[in-house]
Design an enzyme around this catalytic site. Structure first.
Site, PDB file in Angstrom:
ATOM      1  N   HIS A 192       0.841  -1.196   0.000  1.00 18.58           N
ATOM      2  CA  HIS A 192       0.000   0.000   0.000  1.00 18.58           C
ATOM      3  C   HIS A 192       0.874   1.242   0.000  1.00 18.58           C
ATOM      4  O   HIS A 192       1.918   1.246   0.632  1.00 18.58           O
ATOM      5  CB  HIS A 192      -0.926   0.013   1.229  1.00 18.58           C
ATOM      6  CG  HIS A 192      -2.125   0.861   1.023  1.00 18.58           C
ATOM      7  ND1 HIS A 192      -2.106   2.218   1.236  1.00 18.58           N
ATOM      8  CD2 HIS A 192      -3.365   0.552   0.570  1.00 18.58           C
ATOM      9  CE1 HIS A 192      -3.288   2.703   0.939  1.00 18.58           C
ATOM     10  NE2 HIS A 192      -4.077   1.716   0.524  1.00 18.58           N
ATOM     11  N   ASP A 234      -7.872  -5.542  -0.381  1.00  9.74           N
ATOM     12  CA  ASP A 234      -8.354  -6.411  -1.452  1.00  9.74           C
ATOM     13  C   ASP A 234      -8.056  -7.888  -1.205  1.00  9.74           C
ATOM     14  O   ASP A 234      -8.683  -8.748  -1.821  1.00  9.74           O
ATOM     15  CB  ASP A 234      -7.723  -5.992  -2.786  1.00  9.74           C
ATOM     16  CG  ASP A 234      -8.313  -4.696  -3.285  1.00  9.74           C
ATOM     17  OD1 ASP A 234      -9.543  -4.554  -3.210  1.00  9.74           O
ATOM     18  OD2 ASP A 234      -7.560  -3.821  -3.739  1.00  9.74           O
TER      19      ASP A 234
HETATM   20  N1  CMC Z   1       3.949  -7.610  -4.529  1.00  9.75           N
HETATM   21  C1  CMC Z   1       5.289  -7.641  -4.571  1.00  9.75           C
HETATM   22  N2  CMC Z   1       6.078  -6.595  -4.312  1.00  9.75           N
HETATM   23  C2  CMC Z   1       5.445  -5.464  -3.974  1.00  9.75           C
HETATM   24  C3  CMC Z   1       4.063  -5.360  -3.893  1.00  9.75           C
HETATM   25  C4  CMC Z   1       3.306  -6.484  -4.188  1.00  9.75           C
HETATM   26  N3  CMC Z   1       1.984  -6.453  -4.134  1.00  9.75           N
HETATM   27  N4  CMC Z   1       3.733  -4.114  -3.530  1.00  9.75           N
HETATM   28  C5  CMC Z   1       4.878  -3.456  -3.393  1.00  9.75           C
HETATM   29  N5  CMC Z   1       5.909  -4.263  -3.666  1.00  9.75           N
HETATM   30  C6  CMC Z   1       7.324  -3.918  -3.611  1.00  9.75           C
HETATM   31  C7  CMC Z   1       7.754  -3.295  -4.933  1.00  9.75           C
HETATM   32  O1  CMC Z   1       8.183  -4.247  -5.859  1.00  9.75           O
HETATM   33  C8  CMC Z   1       8.847  -2.391  -4.455  1.00  9.75           C
HETATM   34  O2  CMC Z   1       9.977  -3.178  -4.210  1.00  9.75           O
HETATM   35  P1  CMC Z   1      11.458  -2.686  -4.589  1.00  9.75           P
HETATM   36  O3  CMC Z   1      11.669  -1.446  -3.754  1.00  9.75           O
HETATM   37  O4  CMC Z   1      12.310  -3.829  -4.246  1.00  9.75           O
HETATM   38  O5  CMC Z   1      11.393  -2.356  -6.056  1.00  9.75           O
HETATM   39  C9  CMC Z   1       8.357  -1.883  -3.119  1.00  9.75           C
HETATM   40  O6  CMC Z   1       7.521  -2.919  -2.621  1.00  9.75           O
HETATM   41  C10 CMC Z   1       7.568  -0.575  -3.224  1.00  9.75           C
HETATM   42  O7  CMC Z   1       6.495  -0.816  -4.114  1.00  9.75           O
HETATM   43  P2  CMC Z   1       5.815   0.267  -5.026  1.00  9.75           P
HETATM   44  O8  CMC Z   1       5.069  -0.371  -6.140  1.00  9.75           O
HETATM   45  O9  CMC Z   1       6.832   1.304  -5.402  1.00  9.75           O
HETATM   46  O10 CMC Z   1       4.794   0.903  -4.018  1.00  9.75           O
HETATM   47  P3  CMC Z   1       3.666   1.873  -4.413  1.00  9.75           P
HETATM   48  O11 CMC Z   1       3.351   2.651  -3.201  1.00  9.75           O
HETATM   49  O12 CMC Z   1       3.985   2.597  -5.660  1.00  9.75           O
HETATM   50  O13 CMC Z   1       2.481   0.890  -4.810  1.00  9.75           O
HETATM   51  C11 CMC Z   1       0.624  -0.467  -4.734  1.00  9.75           C
HETATM   52  C12 CMC Z   1       1.420   0.596  -4.000  1.00  9.75           C
HETATM   53  C13 CMC Z   1      -0.646  -0.748  -3.971  1.00  9.75           C
HETATM   54  C14 CMC Z   1       0.268   0.015  -6.149  1.00  9.75           C
HETATM   55  C15 CMC Z   1       1.492  -1.742  -4.830  1.00  9.75           C
HETATM   56  O14 CMC Z   1       1.777  -2.212  -3.530  1.00  9.75           O
HETATM   57  C16 CMC Z   1       0.842  -2.812  -5.678  1.00  9.75           C
HETATM   58  O15 CMC Z   1       0.957  -2.788  -6.900  1.00  9.75           O
HETATM   59  N6  CMC Z   1       0.124  -3.788  -5.035  1.00  9.75           N
HETATM   60  C17 CMC Z   1      -0.557  -4.811  -5.769  1.00  9.75           C
HETATM   61  C18 CMC Z   1      -1.896  -4.298  -6.286  1.00  9.75           C
HETATM   62  C19 CMC Z   1      -2.894  -4.119  -5.176  1.00  9.75           C
HETATM   63  O16 CMC Z   1      -3.051  -4.957  -4.321  1.00  9.75           O
HETATM   64  N7  CMC Z   1      -3.617  -2.991  -5.234  1.00  9.75           N
HETATM   65  C20 CMC Z   1      -4.633  -2.655  -4.251  1.00  9.75           C
HETATM   66  C21 CMC Z   1      -4.189  -1.507  -3.400  1.00  9.75           C
HETATM   67  S1  CMC Z   1      -5.140  -1.263  -1.920  1.00  9.75           S
HETATM   68  C22 CMC Z   1      -6.753  -1.018  -2.390  1.00  9.75           C
HETATM   69  C23 CMC Z   1      -6.958   0.066  -3.339  1.00  9.75           C
HETATM   70  O17 CMC Z   1      -6.433   1.159  -3.175  1.00  9.75           O
HETATM   71  O18 CMC Z   1      -7.697  -0.172  -4.267  1.00  9.75           O
END
Ligand code: CMC
Length: 363
Positions: free
Chosen positions: A249, A300
């Site tokens: 998140h 989710d």
């Molecule tokens: N699986 C694997 N690695 C992850 C995940 C994940 N779900 N989420 C974050 N990471 C890792 C990412 O690879 C990165 O690692 P590194 O620094 O080694 O490259 C680090 O954690 C930071 O991730 P980020 O993508 O830069 O974080 P963000 O704040 O941009 O993204 C997010 C947040 C929710 C988009 C992301 O965690 C994600 O894509 N999650 C999966 C999709 C998901 O479950 N979405 C629902 C979000 S909550 C409900 C809503 O808002 O709808």
């Protein structure tokens, strides 16, 4: 960076706290109904008995889509995916709204209530139409949550399942400046109408990085098939630099407080159904992601198991999210109108320096 001031909800990402108008989600989940939550988000106070009766009556009365939308529904059910249907039907709902193009505060409140009331009907009708099943008309004596399950499945849910779904709606109702709410506010800030703003919210929620994640979680659970295969699946996925849906998140650095309730409800439903497979797979996934990446589940993740146990079709999970979040979107849109300023972010330019025009013959 602060995008907008809001009195509707707040998050403390470090402590894992979510509150609606000052009430902690841990206090709301076991106590509030979705109707009370809607009232709270829109009026910034909990309703008294009479106010609760009024909003229940209003949300019960406005559940049927207008004729124009009803004419579109058979086509939409055959030719569009569920979130595309919802996006189109929401937009089309503006056509015959009884308040027309009136943008007064009172008209916008009534439009908001109509949208909250009609969304579950649109989702249920869509599903029944695509399956060729007869439509089940809404029952105004049922709560919005119980009525949705009834219209979708044709049988009344038992009290426990209806209450669990009601809590799901409260948990998903609002979440500060998430992508879809921000999209809705950006649209409203141009002084576009409330249906357009909510349509923008639906469009943003649809993506797999936002509301679309819950459907991907269920697909992953189905792919894994059994708990013993979860860890290898996750390790493999992470090795391939693929994200695990339902984890991570932007704001929470600890457990998403909504996940705590959804995990408990998934467990309850698993026990009740006598089939714990999906819940056990989910637990194994959670352990593996924590061990490998130290990342927590978000809203989710366990929502997928809960909806699965409630026998909601997987491709309706994100529309169900929208049925709840429309309460938050409309509250934010009304808040934006009340003290509006165009939202126009700045940017960082990373393109070439200024240069001179090159005629076609020299390119
Ligand atoms: N699986 C694997 N690695 C992850 C995940 C994940 N779900 N989420 C974050 N990471 C890792 C990412 O690879 C990165 O690692 P590194 O620094 O080694 O490259 C680090 O954690 C930071 O991730 P980020 O993508 O830069 O974080 P963000 O704040 O941009 O993204 C997010 C947040 C929710 C988009 C992301 O965690 C994600 O894509 N999650 C999966 C999709 C998901 O479950 N979405 C629902 C979000 S909550 C409900 C809503 O808002 O709808």
């Amino acid at each position: 960076m602060v995008a907008a001031e809001t009195a509707i909800s707040d998050i403390d990402g470090r402590e894992g706290v979510l509150s609606y108008v000052g009430y902690d989600i841990h206090d709301l989940a076991p106590n509030a109904t979705f109707e009370e939550t809607c009232y709270l988000l829109h009026n910034l106070e909990l309703p008294n008995e009479q106010q609760l009766e009024e909003i229940k009556e209003q949300l019960g009365r406005e559940r049927e889509p207008n004729d124009f939308v009803m004419e579109l529904m058979p086509q939409l059910s055959q030719n569009t995916a569920p979130m595309s249907m919802l996006r189109t039907a929401c937009s089309a709902s503006s056509a015959r709204d009884p308040d027309g193009w009136d943008t007064s505060e009172g008209a916008n409140y009534r439009k908001a209530m109509r949208l909250i009331a009609v969304f579950p009907t649109l989702v249920a009708y869509y599903d029944r139409l695509r399956k060729g099943h007869p439509l089940v008309r809404s029952d105004a004596s049922l709560s919005l949550a119980a009525n949705f399950l009834y219209m979708l499945k044709g049988d009344k849910a038992d009290d426990e399942e209806a209450r669990i779904f009601d809590i799901c709606l409260t948990l998903h109702a609002d979440h500060t400046m998430n992508a879809s709410t921000f999209a809705a506010r950006v649209c409203a800030a141009t002084l576009s109408d409330i249906h357009s703003a909510v349509t923008a919210g639906i469009a943003a929620l649809k993506g797999p990085l936002h509301g679309g994640a819950n459907e991907q979680v269920m697909r992953m659970i189905k792919e894994i098939k059994e708990p013993s295969k979860a860890r290898d699946y996750i390790i493999n996925r992470l090795r391939n630099k693929e994200k695990v849906m339902g984890f991570g998140h932007r704001v929470y650095k600890t457990e998403d407080p909504r996940a705590t309730h959804l995990r408990r409800m998934a467990k309850e439903l698993a026990e009740k159904s006598g089939d714990g497979n999906n819940y056990e797979i989910s637990q194994e996934i959670e352990k593996a992601v924590m061990d490998e990446k130290g990342i927590y589940p978000n809203v989710d993740f366990y929502a997928a198991s809960v909806y699965g146990y409630l026998k909601i079709p997987t491709d309706l999970f994100t529309p169900v999210f929208a049925c709840s979040r429309v309460s938050g979107w409309t509250a934010h849109v009304r808040e934006q109108y009340a003290d509006n300023r165009l939202i126009r972010p700045d940017h960082a330019y990373v393109g070439p320096e200024r240069r001179s025009w090159k005629p076609l013959s020299q390119r």
